[in-house]
Design a protein around this motif. Structure first.
Motif, short mmCIF file in Angstrom:
data_model
loop_
_atom_site.label_atom_id
_atom_site.label_comp_id
_atom_site.label_asym_id
_atom_site.label_seq_id
_atom_site.Cartn_x
_atom_site.Cartn_y
_atom_site.Cartn_z
N LYS A 199 0.83 -1.20 0.00
CA LYS A 199 0.00 0.00 0.00
C LYS A 199 0.87 1.26 0.00
N ASP A 200 1.95 1.24 0.78
CA ASP A 200 2.83 2.42 0.81
C ASP A 200 3.50 2.66 -0.54
N GLN A 201 3.91 1.58 -1.20
CA GLN A 201 4.49 1.74 -2.54
C GLN A 201 3.47 2.33 -3.50
N GLN A 202 2.23 1.88 -3.38
CA GLN A 202 1.17 2.40 -4.25
C GLN A 202 0.91 3.88 -4.00
N GLU A 203 0.76 4.23 -2.71
CA GLU A 203 0.33 5.58 -2.37
C GLU A 203 1.47 6.59 -2.41
N GLU A 204 2.68 6.16 -2.03
CA GLU A 204 3.80 7.10 -1.97
C GLU A 204 4.62 7.13 -3.25
N LEU A 205 4.69 5.99 -3.93
CA LEU A 205 5.54 5.90 -5.13
C LEU A 205 4.76 5.68 -6.42
N GLY A 206 3.45 5.44 -6.28
CA GLY A 206 2.63 5.23 -7.47
C GLY A 206 2.82 3.89 -8.15
N SER A 207 3.37 2.91 -7.42
CA SER A 207 3.60 1.58 -8.00
C SER A 207 2.32 0.76 -8.01
N GLN A 208 2.25 -0.20 -8.94
CA GLN A 208 1.16 -1.15 -8.93
C GLN A 208 1.65 -2.49 -9.47
N ASN A 209 0.91 -3.53 -9.14
CA ASN A 209 1.30 -4.87 -9.60
C ASN A 209 0.83 -5.07 -11.03
N GLN A 210 1.77 -4.98 -11.97
CA GLN A 210 1.44 -5.19 -13.37
C GLN A 210 1.94 -6.54 -13.89
N GLY A 211 2.59 -7.29 -12.99
CA GLY A 211 3.01 -8.64 -13.38
C GLY A 211 4.05 -8.67 -14.48
N THR A 212 4.93 -7.68 -14.51
CA THR A 212 5.90 -7.61 -15.60
C THR A 212 7.03 -8.63 -15.47
N LYS A 213 7.21 -9.15 -14.24
CA LYS A 213 8.25 -10.16 -14.03
C LYS A 213 7.61 -11.51 -13.78
N PRO A 214 8.14 -12.59 -14.36
CA PRO A 214 7.59 -13.91 -14.06
C PRO A 214 7.71 -14.24 -12.57
N SER A 215 6.71 -14.92 -12.04
CA SER A 215 6.74 -15.28 -10.63
C SER A 215 7.75 -16.38 -10.36
N ASN A 216 8.39 -16.32 -9.18
CA ASN A 216 9.25 -17.41 -8.74
C ASN A 216 8.45 -18.65 -8.38
N PHE A 217 7.12 -18.51 -8.34
CA PHE A 217 6.25 -19.58 -7.88
C PHE A 217 5.25 -19.98 -8.96
N SER A 218 5.69 -19.95 -10.21
CA SER A 218 4.79 -20.23 -11.33
C SER A 218 4.23 -21.65 -11.30
N ALA A 219 4.92 -22.56 -10.61
CA ALA A 219 4.42 -23.93 -10.51
C ALA A 219 3.44 -24.11 -9.35
N PHE A 220 3.19 -23.02 -8.61
CA PHE A 220 2.34 -23.06 -7.42
C PHE A 220 1.09 -22.22 -7.66
N GLN A 221 0.19 -22.26 -6.68
CA GLN A 221 -0.95 -21.33 -6.71
C GLN A 221 -0.44 -19.95 -6.34
N VAL A 222 -0.67 -18.98 -7.23
CA VAL A 222 -0.18 -17.61 -7.02
C VAL A 222 -1.35 -16.65 -6.96
N ALA A 223 -1.26 -15.69 -6.04
CA ALA A 223 -2.19 -14.57 -5.99
C ALA A 223 -1.40 -13.31 -6.30
N ALA A 224 -2.07 -12.32 -6.88
CA ALA A 224 -1.42 -11.05 -7.19
C ALA A 224 -2.20 -9.93 -6.53
N ALA A 225 -1.47 -9.01 -5.88
CA ALA A 225 -2.12 -7.91 -5.15
C ALA A 225 -1.31 -6.63 -5.28
N GLY A 226 -2.02 -5.51 -5.26
CA GLY A 226 -1.33 -4.23 -5.19
C GLY A 226 -1.66 -3.29 -6.32
N GLY A 227 -2.71 -2.49 -6.16
CA GLY A 227 -3.02 -1.44 -7.14
C GLY A 227 -3.44 -1.95 -8.50
#
Length: 213
Positions: free
Chosen positions: A135-163
């Motif tokens: 939340k602080d990254q979103q509100e202070e730096l304007g970041s959001q989760n756009q999924g631009t990097k592959p997950s380290n857990f692609s073989a697992f159940q993954v959730a994505a959160a953040g803006g």
């Protein structure tokens, strides 16, 4: 792919009323950290009572005292509870043990975890791993989760959160292919929350149809 509605920084009654407007378009309901901190496990109980057929996620963000906190959440009606990935391994072990005993699920929040910590977490193959922009990254730096990097857990159940927003979700699905997409203010603060939730659902369905099997 499930849409998890994140309910934060509001009264319990307001959270329930808002969720009623969007419940046909969402799958899981997150009792946010701020709700639990302000109103305690009563927030979990009341939201589970209002939506008994939905998966309820208690975003308690446990980092210690795992047995007590996870038992509180599951006794209150949560189906999933969250623990921070930076917690001691004994803490996460305890979360997994309690969840197994209650036949519930653990979501491990990867916020600020190092590569070394992520490697150690891979043994928890029954957990859901949450790729989280804070939340602080979103509100202070304007970041959001756009999924631009592959997950380290692609073989697992993954959730994505953040803006996560309507204009970023297609890219996120393409790169992370999450099992759970956690959406908060893009729905809860929308002028028409019901329409926003429907749009997210439609984009997810259309994007999934385009993806190779």
């Amino acid at each position: 792919m499930n849409i998890q509605l994140a309910l934060d920084r509001m009264e319990i009654a307001e959270a329930i009323e808002l969720t009623k407007k969007v419940e046909d378009s969402i799958d899981w309901i997150e009792v946010g950290t701020s709700l639990i901190k302000e109103f305690g496990v009563t927030s979990i109980k009341e939201i589970k009572q209002a939506f008994p057929h939905k998966q309820i996620v208690a975003d308690i963000k446990t980092i210690d005292n795992a047995r007590y906190e996870f038992e509180l959440c599951f006794e209150a009606g949560a189906d999933v509870a969250t623990v921070m990935g930076v917690s001691p391994i004994v803490t996460i072990d305890t979360c997994m043990e309690v969840a197994n005993r209650y036949q519930k699920k653990v979501m491990i929040d990867l916020l600020n975890t190092s590569d070394e910590q992520k490697q150690a977490l891979r043994k928890y193959n029954e957990a859901i791993f949450c790729e989280h922009v804070s939340k602080d990254q979103q509100e202070e730096l304007g970041s959001q989760n756009q999924g631009t990097k592959p997950s380290n857990f692609s073989a697992f159940q993954v959730a994505a959160a953040g803006g996560i927003k309507l204009d970023s979700i297609e890219n996120l699905i393409g790169s992370l292919n999450p099992a759970v997409v956690i959406i908060g203010s893009a729905i809860t603060k929308a002028e028409d929350p019901s329409a926003a939730a429907q749009q997210f659902k439609q984009i997810i369905l259309q994007t999934k149809e385009k993806m190779p099997c």
